[in-house]
Design a protein around this motif. Structure first.
Motif, mmCIF file in Angstrom:
data_model
loop_
_atom_site.group_PDB
_atom_site.id
_atom_site.type_symbol
_atom_site.label_atom_id
_atom_site.label_comp_id
_atom_site.label_asym_id
_atom_site.label_seq_id
_atom_site.Cartn_x
_atom_site.Cartn_y
_atom_site.Cartn_z
ATOM 1 N N ALA A 66 1.944 16.931 8.322
ATOM 2 C CA ALA A 66 1.931 17.509 6.969
ATOM 3 C C ALA A 66 2.804 18.758 6.909
ATOM 4 O O ALA A 66 3.545 18.964 5.936
ATOM 5 N N THR A 67 2.729 19.579 7.943
ATOM 6 C CA THR A 67 3.539 20.797 7.988
ATOM 7 C C THR A 67 5.021 20.446 8.026
ATOM 8 O O THR A 67 5.829 21.017 7.283
ATOM 9 N N PHE A 68 5.388 19.502 8.881
ATOM 10 C CA PHE A 68 6.794 19.100 8.987
ATOM 11 C C PHE A 68 7.298 18.534 7.661
ATOM 12 O O PHE A 68 8.383 18.900 7.195
ATOM 13 N N ILE A 69 6.529 17.657 7.049
ATOM 14 C CA ILE A 69 6.937 17.051 5.777
ATOM 15 C C ILE A 69 7.048 18.127 4.701
ATOM 16 O O ILE A 69 8.021 18.157 3.930
ATOM 17 N N GLY A 70 6.078 19.040 4.667
ATOM 18 C CA GLY A 70 6.129 20.119 3.690
ATOM 19 C C GLY A 70 7.372 20.975 3.847
ATOM 20 O O GLY A 70 8.052 21.298 2.864
ATOM 21 N N GLN A 71 7.693 21.336 5.076
ATOM 22 C CA GLN A 71 8.889 22.142 5.331
ATOM 23 C C GLN A 71 10.164 21.378 5.005
ATOM 24 O O GLN A 71 11.155 21.967 4.583
ATOM 25 N N THR A 72 10.129 20.067 5.199
ATOM 26 C CA THR A 72 11.316 19.248 4.946
ATOM 27 C C THR A 72 11.598 19.089 3.457
ATOM 28 O O THR A 72 12.758 19.124 3.040
ATOM 29 N N ILE A 73 10.562 18.932 2.667
ATOM 30 C CA ILE A 73 10.800 18.634 1.247
ATOM 31 C C ILE A 73 10.577 19.808 0.299
ATOM 32 O O ILE A 73 11.072 19.772 -0.830
ATOM 33 N N ALA A 74 9.879 20.858 0.735
ATOM 34 C CA ALA A 74 9.583 21.983 -0.154
ATOM 35 C C ALA A 74 10.866 22.654 -0.639
ATOM 36 O O ALA A 74 11.811 22.843 0.129
ATOM 37 N N ASN A 75 10.868 22.986 -1.896
ATOM 38 C CA ASN A 75 11.970 23.731 -2.525
ATOM 39 C C ASN A 75 13.323 23.032 -2.429
ATOM 40 O O ASN A 75 14.355 23.686 -2.436
ATOM 41 N N ASN A 76 13.309 21.728 -2.296
ATOM 42 C CA ASN A 76 14.547 20.956 -2.258
ATOM 43 C C ASN A 76 14.526 19.908 -3.365
ATOM 44 O O ASN A 76 13.463 19.449 -3.762
ATOM 45 N N ALA A 77 15.679 19.552 -3.823
ATOM 46 C CA ALA A 77 15.800 18.474 -4.814
ATOM 47 C C ALA A 77 16.276 17.222 -4.085
ATOM 48 O O ALA A 77 17.096 17.303 -3.166
ATOM 49 N N PHE A 78 15.738 16.080 -4.470
ATOM 50 C CA PHE A 78 16.090 14.819 -3.830
ATOM 51 C C PHE A 78 16.379 13.760 -4.887
ATOM 52 O O PHE A 78 15.938 13.864 -6.030
ATOM 53 N N PHE A 79 17.078 12.752 -4.464
ATOM 54 C CA PHE A 79 17.235 11.541 -5.252
ATOM 55 C C PHE A 79 16.188 10.570 -4.732
ATOM 56 O O PHE A 79 16.025 10.436 -3.522
ATOM 57 N N ALA A 80 15.470 9.930 -5.634
ATOM 58 C CA ALA A 80 14.411 9.007 -5.230
ATOM 59 C C ALA A 80 14.781 7.581 -5.596
ATOM 60 O O ALA A 80 15.312 7.326 -6.676
ATOM 61 N N ARG A 81 14.505 6.675 -4.679
ATOM 62 C CA ARG A 81 14.633 5.251 -4.965
ATOM 63 C C ARG A 81 13.225 4.674 -4.873
ATOM 64 O O ARG A 81 12.604 4.729 -3.815
ATOM 65 N N ILE A 82 12.743 4.150 -5.978
ATOM 66 C CA ILE A 82 11.404 3.565 -6.000
ATOM 67 C C ILE A 82 11.505 2.145 -5.476
ATOM 68 O O ILE A 82 12.237 1.313 -6.018
ATOM 69 N N ASN A 83 10.779 1.868 -4.397
ATOM 70 C CA ASN A 83 10.806 0.550 -3.773
ATOM 71 C C ASN A 83 9.630 -0.319 -4.191
ATOM 72 O O ASN A 83 9.703 -1.540 -4.085
ATOM 73 N N ALA A 84 8.558 0.295 -4.626
ATOM 74 C CA ALA A 84 7.377 -0.457 -5.066
ATOM 75 C C ALA A 84 6.621 0.385 -6.074
ATOM 76 O O ALA A 84 6.630 1.612 -6.013
ATOM 77 N N ARG A 85 5.968 -0.298 -6.999
ATOM 78 C CA ARG A 85 5.201 0.374 -8.040
ATOM 79 C C ARG A 85 3.864 -0.323 -8.202
ATOM 80 O O ARG A 85 3.804 -1.554 -8.264
ATOM 81 N N GLU A 86 2.801 0.457 -8.273
ATOM 82 C CA GLU A 86 1.475 -0.098 -8.503
ATOM 83 C C GLU A 86 1.446 -0.707 -9.903
ATOM 84 O O GLU A 86 1.883 -0.095 -10.871
ATOM 85 N N ARG A 87 0.967 -1.926 -9.992
ATOM 86 C CA ARG A 87 0.944 -2.620 -11.274
ATOM 87 C C ARG A 87 0.049 -1.912 -12.289
ATOM 88 O O ARG A 87 0.362 -1.829 -13.468
ATOM 89 N N TYR A 88 -1.078 -1.395 -11.823
ATOM 90 C CA TYR A 88 -2.018 -0.706 -12.712
ATOM 91 C C TYR A 88 -2.237 0.709 -12.188
ATOM 92 O O TYR A 88 -3.205 0.969 -11.484
ATOM 93 N N PRO A 89 -1.321 1.635 -12.513
ATOM 94 C CA PRO A 89 -1.447 2.983 -11.955
ATOM 95 C C PRO A 89 -2.715 3.684 -12.432
ATOM 96 O O PRO A 89 -3.231 3.407 -13.510
#
Length: 169
Positions: A66-89
């Motif tokens: 969790a710490t590594f992921i937080g440090q990796t993505i915090a305060n950064n902008a990313f492009f997202a590719r959605i690979n799957a979507r829940e049918r009934y969110p």
């Protein structure tokens, strides 16, 4: 509406699920009575990294992951590719039992082929989820497997003592 009094008022933020107590003077009435928490769906959605099994925070290596992921993505902008979507969110993304709404890959550059998931795997803080990879592009899956193999051979993160039992969750 009726006045609650001078005591702090508990406020629940339905978008992220956090709570806090606010002084009454910090609250404002809604001008339109038709606007309710049920009328406006949450603006945040529960997401997960495509093709990864990340340990839960309370499991071995979970806090480090969790710490590594937080440090990796915090305060950064990313492009997202959605690979799957829940049918009934869910309408309650803050609920621990809610299903993931989106499985996605995050990229630093628009045309990049290497996702943030590769960094997480290379650091040894996730495993490739073979079942989730069945519907992903083969080149993307191969990059995930290569990153996991690098961490395994280098004995990084959850691989520090050798192979991780594939039946563990």
């Amino acid at each position: 509406g009726k006045r609650v009094g001078e005591k702090p008022v508990p406020v629940f933020y339905c978008d992220f699920g956090n709570e806090e107590s606010l002084d009454f003077n910090r609250l404002r009435p809604l001008r339109d009575s038709s606007i309710t928490a049920g009328a406006i769906p949450p603006m945040a959605n529960l997401c997960a990294f495509s093709g990864l099994k990340v340990p839960s925070v309370d499991s071995e290596y979970g806090f480090q992951a969790a710490t590594f992921i937080g440090q990796t993505i915090a305060n950064n902008a990313f492009f997202a590719r959605i690979n799957a979507r829940e049918r009934y969110p869910t309408t309650k993304p803050w609920d621990e039992e809610s299903p993931v709404t989106f499985a996605l890959a995050l990229f630093q550059e628009k045309d990049s082929t290497e996702s943030v998931a590769v960094d997480i795997l290379r650091a040894g803080f996730a495993r490739v989820d073979a079942r989730a990879c069945r519907r992903l592009p083969s080149d993307f899956v191969q990059s995930l497997r290569d990153a996991q193999e690098f961490a395994r051979r280098s004995r990084l993160g959850m691989w520090e003592y050798g192979d991780v039992d594939s039946d563990e969750d």
